[in-house]
Design a protein around this motif. Sequence first.
Motif, short mmCIF file in Angstrom:
data_model
loop_
_atom_site.label_atom_id
_atom_site.label_comp_id
_atom_site.label_asym_id
_atom_site.label_seq_id
_atom_site.Cartn_x
_atom_site.Cartn_y
_atom_site.Cartn_z
N GLN A 82 45.83 36.41 37.82
CA GLN A 82 46.25 37.78 37.63
C GLN A 82 45.79 38.59 38.84
OE1 GLN A 82 45.06 39.17 33.75
NE2 GLN A 82 45.70 41.25 34.27
N VAL A 83 46.76 39.14 39.56
CA VAL A 83 46.42 39.91 40.77
C VAL A 83 46.53 41.40 40.45
CG1 VAL A 83 47.07 40.35 43.16
CG2 VAL A 83 47.31 38.06 42.22
N THR A 84 45.50 42.16 40.81
CA THR A 84 45.49 43.58 40.46
C THR A 84 45.33 44.45 41.71
OG1 THR A 84 43.11 43.65 40.19
CG2 THR A 84 44.37 43.01 38.27
N ALA A 85 45.31 45.77 41.48
CA ALA A 85 45.18 46.74 42.57
C ALA A 85 43.76 46.73 43.14
CB ALA A 85 45.51 48.13 42.04
N PRO A 86 43.57 47.25 44.35
CA PRO A 86 42.22 47.33 44.92
C PRO A 86 41.26 48.09 43.99
CG PRO A 86 43.83 47.87 46.60
CD PRO A 86 44.57 47.76 45.30
N ARG A 87 40.02 47.66 43.98
CA ARG A 87 38.92 48.28 43.22
C ARG A 87 39.16 48.30 41.71
NH1 ARG A 87 34.85 49.81 46.21
NH2 ARG A 87 33.75 50.84 44.54
N THR A 88 39.82 47.28 41.19
CA THR A 88 40.04 47.20 39.75
C THR A 88 38.91 46.42 39.08
OG1 THR A 88 42.36 46.91 40.34
CG2 THR A 88 41.80 46.67 38.03
N ILE A 89 38.43 45.38 39.76
CA ILE A 89 37.40 44.52 39.17
C ILE A 89 36.04 45.20 39.29
CG2 ILE A 89 36.24 42.28 39.40
CD1 ILE A 89 38.97 41.25 40.48
N ALA A 90 35.28 45.18 38.21
CA ALA A 90 33.97 45.85 38.20
C ALA A 90 33.10 45.30 39.33
CB ALA A 90 33.29 45.60 36.86
N PRO A 98 57.89 42.00 43.48
CA PRO A 98 58.16 40.64 44.01
C PRO A 98 57.02 40.12 44.88
CG PRO A 98 60.01 42.14 44.46
CD PRO A 98 58.97 42.95 43.75
N SER A 99 56.40 40.98 45.68
CA SER A 99 55.34 40.48 46.57
C SER A 99 54.11 40.06 45.78
CB SER A 99 54.98 41.53 47.62
OG SER A 99 54.53 42.69 46.99
N ILE A 100 53.84 40.73 44.65
CA ILE A 100 52.69 40.35 43.81
C ILE A 100 53.00 39.05 43.06
CG2 ILE A 100 51.30 41.04 41.79
CD1 ILE A 100 50.63 42.61 44.29
N LEU A 147 43.91 39.06 49.86
CA LEU A 147 42.99 39.39 48.76
C LEU A 147 41.69 40.01 49.23
CD1 LEU A 147 43.27 36.16 46.54
CD2 LEU A 147 44.47 38.33 46.23
N ALA A 148 41.11 40.86 48.37
CA ALA A 148 39.75 41.36 48.60
C ALA A 148 38.78 40.31 48.06
CB ALA A 148 39.56 42.69 47.86
N PRO A 149 37.54 40.27 48.56
CA PRO A 149 36.62 39.18 48.13
C PRO A 149 35.94 39.47 46.79
CG PRO A 149 35.59 40.52 49.81
CD PRO A 149 36.95 41.10 49.61
N LEU A 176 52.74 36.27 45.52
CA LEU A 176 51.35 35.99 45.87
C LEU A 176 50.64 35.25 44.74
CD1 LEU A 176 48.90 36.37 47.75
CD2 LEU A 176 48.54 38.62 46.73
N SER A 177 50.86 35.71 43.50
CA SER A 177 50.23 35.06 42.34
C SER A 177 50.61 33.59 42.27
CB SER A 177 50.65 35.73 41.02
OG SER A 177 50.33 37.08 41.05
#
Length: 440
Positions: free
Chosen positions: A417-425, A393-395, A351-353, A398-399
């Motif tokens: 909910q796991v999303t793609a890089p740079r999705t969260i503001a 499957p990997s997401i 995960l990204a922080p 991981l979730s």
Amino acid sequence: MFWNEAVETLDRPELQKLQLQRLHETLERAYTVSFHKEQFDQAGVTPASLKSLDDLTRFPFTKKSHLRDNYPFGLFAEPTSKLVRLHASSGTRGKPTVVGYTRQDIDNWAEVCARSIMCAGGQPGDMLHIAYGYGLFTGGLGIHYGAEKLGACVVPASGGNTPRQVMLLQDFKAVGLACTPSYALNIADQMRELKFTPQDFNLKYGIFGAEPWTEEIRAKIEQELGLRALDIYGLSEVMGPGVSMECEQKQGLHVWEDHFLPEIVDPNSGEPLAEGETGELVFTSLTKEAFPVVRYRTGDLCALYYEKCPCGRTHARMSKLKGRIDDMFIVRGVNVFPSEIERVLLDFEELAPHYQIILNRPEHLDVVTVLTEVNYNFYAKTIGFALMDNNHPSIRDLSSKIRLKLNQALGVSIEVQVTAPRTIARSEGKAVRVVDNRPR
Ligand SMILES: [Zn+2]
């Protein structure tokens, strides 16, 4: 290295003598403000009732709501003609809370910020990049005056326009960076996207505050920016940044006790708690002229320690904040702090922080969803150039691992909910960790 060695290493009996004298002056000053006078009268105390520091517990608390009720200048002990500066909170729930400073207040504030920068390892002659917001928020201007007093060369970048911040950091070669920890991570993201490594910069130390952050975030920031990340604490009601500062020992934040008198109380009963017990942090200002505060309830949770620090400073240390009482939420009877969720998430190397906690109440039960994103490495390895697929499957795998870990750590079930890089503001100031969509 000390900015003011004599004061920062003062023996506790000497320090307490100074505190008692200044506390008297503060209570006398507060007594000239009709709000405080009424509060004191109701509690049956006068400034003369205070014979020892312990007597302070007989005095009434000041709360944030009191500032709002007396908007804008009702709690000031000086007319605005005697002031040189105003600051105000963002006031997300209506009117802001306003605080004022005399010239002496500004000078004292610069003093504690200069101490704080040296406490972090800063030196006169350093270049210091300040990416806290400038304006009514105290972050930018607070550190700015401290850095100038210290004799540092200030880059007053303020928040925002992150690619430009990265360019300035690279071209000017600042050794110190001051901003919120979430913005430091945002800057780190931007550096990585521009294919820079920490070696392309000259950063040695970071002064990060204005939001609670965990040891796990510290490790991430230090790794990504290649600097020593230290915690600074403050709030506009008490002064602004520089009320306390972590030293290089990373064993708590030194409260500059010759200017601010700390207490820890039980958040429910208001009763004082013993050294080392976690509760609500309360401050009484000791030197403020324009806006003295008496037993101000900060809403922040931590513990206090009075043992002398290996760094040589004698001023009490507060633990890193456990969180803010306002940020705590209750899921099926269990109290949860965002910091507990942060700790679990940061343990996952996939995960990204960056994360957000979304609270909903679709029917009668609260539903908590943690929104987080995978980092570039994991994304490239598993999903590659395809679009992010939440059913990959990997997401999915991981979730469910994250959900299980959160459940074990917190004792309640939380959606993930796991999303793609740079999705969260990304934040350019204080991060919004909790989004509460529940009906009020
Ligand atoms: Zn120390």
